[in-house]
Design an enzyme around this catalytic site. Structure first.
Site, PDB file in Angstrom:
ATOM      1  N   GLU A 123     -16.641   3.237 -16.968  1.00 20.50           N
ATOM      2  CA  GLU A 123     -15.554   3.770 -16.134  1.00 20.50           C
ATOM      3  C   GLU A 123     -14.164   3.320 -16.591  1.00 20.50           C
ATOM      4  O   GLU A 123     -13.173   4.011 -16.363  1.00 20.50           O
ATOM      5  CB  GLU A 123     -15.772   3.392 -14.655  1.00 20.50           C
ATOM      6  CG  GLU A 123     -15.615   1.916 -14.293  1.00 20.50           C
ATOM      7  CD  GLU A 123     -16.911   1.102 -14.441  1.00 20.50           C
ATOM      8  OE1 GLU A 123     -17.763   1.494 -15.257  1.00 20.50           O
ATOM      9  OE2 GLU A 123     -17.051   0.069 -13.747  1.00 20.50           O
ATOM     10  N   HIS A 170     -19.323  -1.191 -18.782  1.00 18.72           N
ATOM     11  CA  HIS A 170     -18.595  -0.446 -17.742  1.00 18.72           C
ATOM     12  C   HIS A 170     -17.867   0.743 -18.357  1.00 18.72           C
ATOM     13  O   HIS A 170     -16.691   0.620 -18.724  1.00 18.72           O
ATOM     14  CB  HIS A 170     -17.592  -1.365 -17.046  1.00 18.72           C
ATOM     15  CG  HIS A 170     -18.239  -2.359 -16.146  1.00 18.72           C
ATOM     16  ND1 HIS A 170     -18.497  -2.090 -14.817  1.00 18.72           N
ATOM     17  CD2 HIS A 170     -18.710  -3.598 -16.375  1.00 18.72           C
ATOM     18  CE1 HIS A 170     -19.083  -3.141 -14.260  1.00 18.72           C
ATOM     19  NE2 HIS A 170     -19.234  -4.069 -15.193  1.00 18.72           N
ATOM     20  N   GLY A 177       0.799  -1.226   0.000  1.00 18.97           N
ATOM     21  CA  GLY A 177       0.000   0.000   0.000  1.00 18.97           C
ATOM     22  C   GLY A 177       0.827   1.269   0.000  1.00 18.97           C
ATOM     23  O   GLY A 177       0.342   2.345   0.346  1.00 18.97           O
ATOM     24  N   PRO A 213      13.489   0.993   8.434  1.00 20.93           N
ATOM     25  CA  PRO A 213      12.712   0.072   7.587  1.00 20.93           C
ATOM     26  C   PRO A 213      13.266   0.006   6.160  1.00 20.93           C
ATOM     27  O   PRO A 213      13.332  -1.066   5.557  1.00 20.93           O
ATOM     28  CB  PRO A 213      11.298   0.665   7.603  1.00 20.93           C
ATOM     29  CG  PRO A 213      11.234   1.463   8.859  1.00 20.93           C
ATOM     30  CD  PRO A 213      12.618   1.996   9.074  1.00 20.93           C
ATOM     31  N   CYS A 218     -24.000  -1.524 -15.163  1.00 21.82           N
ATOM     32  CA  CYS A 218     -24.055  -2.981 -15.095  1.00 21.82           C
ATOM     33  C   CYS A 218     -25.132  -3.450 -14.101  1.00 21.82           C
ATOM     34  O   CYS A 218     -26.304  -3.480 -14.451  1.00 21.82           O
ATOM     35  CB  CYS A 218     -22.666  -3.540 -14.806  1.00 21.82           C
ATOM     36  SG  CYS A 218     -22.509  -5.244 -15.340  1.00 21.82           S
ATOM     37  N   PHE A 219     -24.770  -3.742 -12.879  1.00 24.27           N
ATOM     38  CA  PHE A 219     -25.774  -4.092 -11.869  1.00 24.27           C
ATOM     39  C   PHE A 219     -26.754  -2.924 -11.711  1.00 24.27           C
ATOM     40  O   PHE A 219     -27.954  -3.123 -11.509  1.00 24.27           O
ATOM     41  CB  PHE A 219     -25.057  -4.354 -10.536  1.00 24.27           C
ATOM     42  CG  PHE A 219     -25.768  -5.310  -9.613  1.00 24.27           C
ATOM     43  CD1 PHE A 219     -26.413  -6.429 -10.091  1.00 24.27           C
ATOM     44  CD2 PHE A 219     -25.748  -5.102  -8.228  1.00 24.27           C
ATOM     45  CE1 PHE A 219     -27.046  -7.317  -9.215  1.00 24.27           C
ATOM     46  CE2 PHE A 219     -26.366  -5.994  -7.354  1.00 24.27           C
ATOM     47  CZ  PHE A 219     -27.023  -7.096  -7.854  1.00 24.27           C
TER      48      PHE A 219
END
Ligand code: GLN
Length: 536
Positions: A514, A512, A18, A195, A386-387
């Site tokens: 996006e 989609h 991350g 680190p 979509c959904f």
């Protein structure tokens, strides 16, 4: 660059996940692209899934769909958006893909006589996959991001393959960038380098000496910290880069450029000086700046199921922002868990637009159906993806056409009115992985519709990822009540776009959109939706 030789930049990660390896990789690739290099990116995911298709978006982030139907890690989406270029599914390499190819080759007898091993057979397969991409696409530079953190068991064969490539292709063709962290324990606290020291040691233990370090930190990396990192990691001070928190990830290329990264990479690749890039830079900067000068805010409710992790819908979020930047508006997105909407639907009245993104399964679906109906009744701009397309049809079936208990068979397999049903070709499929209708398909758009107004064309190509579709048995019932299907595919076999012309803005798309939106180039349905919301 030297004629004929591909250059590779391998990006590894240390300390923890991350840290933004994806952003560092995309930013370096962007800078190379702005320097007139033909560049692309690869993401290695050392996990055992064949692809990201069956992974839960709450745990792993969005599944990004490529033009050629790959269900990929969301970093592929980052690369596409940064580079404004499509990336093929071959660019997302997983352990499962490599091992399956090796096992398949073994069964075919391709290694006859040999004992098949991780080194050299698996590492050879990894190198071949990477080199093939660069060769096939005739790239000047390929940036390869290795997922996971150095020290993970799963990533070892990949790192070993990258190490081998450096010795085979030579240091003039391969640069290693290691992304680490320099935490500060409090706001004014000193930046800790241990680190980073340890993670570089870990990397060196497996034979990789990084050339560059990209150090994540909250504030600009101090010289004292840089010097210490340099001393302990055997990387010269000028090759230690500060990747401090930025307002927008789009500003990271500039941040790295200002520290000289491009000159340094070109020098390592044996090339001094840069091609004139001012025109490219101006274009890119005007896009980046368009995100900064935004004042008025448009409030959008995003109603779905995977709302607990912003990364679950990263492409949708980004697409909204691209659209906002284009019209000079800031987009504020509130993620609303559809399960929490029951009995509380009026909460949606404070939003200028309602978006229902993709989703799967029964949980939260009633809340979404009510949401789609609420947007219709209250004339609030609605974009269903979509959904969100499917459940808008269910809502219309129930509340406008009077089809009792209308539903999708995904949610209620024995519903008396299956307005959304399995694609016929899906009925015999048993495996869940890679078996949806995936990737780019051609859609025909009807004249004189909202969809035509947006796309300005009768033919569009859009990416898909679904198993269910509108059941045409109900087509007349719907159109008689004022819903129109303005886009379809496969000779009207499937409905792709729905709209309600009497509504301010009510659009559902089975695809989609996006995944096609890029900074500076918002996808048309998002732009129109945000525009409608801004004026609502
Ligand atoms: N679950 C639906 C289907 O499979 C919608 C999928 C999606 O939203 N991506 O058809």
């Amino acid at each position: 660059m030297q004629a004929g030789s591909v250059k590779y930049i391998f990006v590894t990660g240390g300390v923890m996940s991350g840290l933004g390896k994806g952003v560092v990789s995309s930013s370096i690739a962007k800078l190379l692209q702005l320097s007139n290099q033909k560049v692309s990116c690869v993401k290695i995911d050392p996990y055992l899934n064949y692809d990201a298709g069956t992974m839960n978006p709450i745990a792993h982030g969005e599944v990004f769909v490529t033009e050629d139907g790959g269900e990929c890690d969301m970093d592929i989406g980052n690369y596409e958006r940064f580079l404004n270029q499509n990336i093929l599914k071959s660019h997302n390499i997983t352990t499962a893909q490599i091992y399956s190819s090796v096992i398949e080759a073994e069964r075919k007898g391709e290694y006859l006589g040999a004992c098949v091993q991780i080194i050299p057979h698996v590492t050879d397969a990894i190198k071949e996959r990477i080199r093939n991409i660069a060769k096939k696409e005739d790239l000047d530079v390929l940036v390869v991001e290795c997922g996971g953190t150095v020290g993970d068991i799963e990533s070892l064969p990949f790192l070993e393959a990258l190490r081998q490539m450096r010795s085979e292709d030579g240091p003039e063709n391969v640069v290693f960038v290691h992304v680490t962290l320099a935490p500060s324990l409090d706001v004014v606290g000193e930046q800790k380098t241990k680190p980073t020291q340890h993670s570089v040691q870990e990397l060196r233990r497996i034979g990789i000496q990084p050339d560059l370090l990209a150090v994540r930190c909250t504030h600009q990396l101090e010289m004292a910290a840089k010097k210490k990192i340099s001393l302990f990691s055997n990387v010269s001070v000028k090759d230690v880069f500060s990747c401090h928190d930025a307002e927008s990830i789009l500003t990271v290329p500039q941040m790295l450029y200002d520290q000289g990264i491009i000159d340094i990479i070109f020098k390592k690749f044996g090339k001094v000086g840069l091609v004139n890039t001012s025109a490219n830079w101006d274009k890119w900067n005007s896009i980046v700046n368009s995100f900064a000068v935004i004042n008025q805010t448009v409030k959008i409710a995003m109603v779905g199921k995977y709302v607990k992790l912003a990364d679950s819908y990263v492409s949708v979020n980004q697409a909204l922002k691209h659209a906002g930047a284009k019209i000079g508006k800031n987009i504020m997105i509130d993620w609303i868990d559809s399960e929490e909407l029951n009995g509380n639907i009026d909460k949606l009245s404070s939003y200028q637009g309602i978006l229902v993104p993709g989703g799967f399964g029964d949980r939260g679906s009633e809340g979404i159906i009510k949401t789609a109906n609420y947007a219709r009744e209250k004339n609030i701009p609605y974009l269903g993806i979509c959904f969100g397309f499917q459940l808008a049809a269910v809502a219309f079936g129930r509340y406008v056409c009077g089809l009792s208990n209308a539903n999708s068979t995904e949610i209620s397999p024995n519903t008396e009115n299956p307005v959304i049903d399995l694609l016929p070709e899906q009925k015999t499929i048993e495996n869940k992985g890679g078996s949806l209708r995936l990737g780019s398909n051609e859609i025909k758009v009807e004249d004189n519709t909202l969809a035509f107004k947006l796309y300005k064309s009768n033919t569009i190509l859009k990416r898909h990822r679904h198993r269910y579709e509108f059941n045409q048995k109900y087509l007349d019932a719907f159109t008689n009540k004022g819903m129109i299907f303005s886009g379809y595919s496969d000779n009207k076999k499937r409905m792709e776009i729905l709209e309600i012309p009497t509504h301010r803005f009510y659009l559902g798309v089975q695809f989609h959109p996006e995944f096609n939106s890029r900074p500076g180039f918002p996808e048309a349905s998002f732009e129109a939706f945000v525009n409608a919301a801004a004026h609502a």
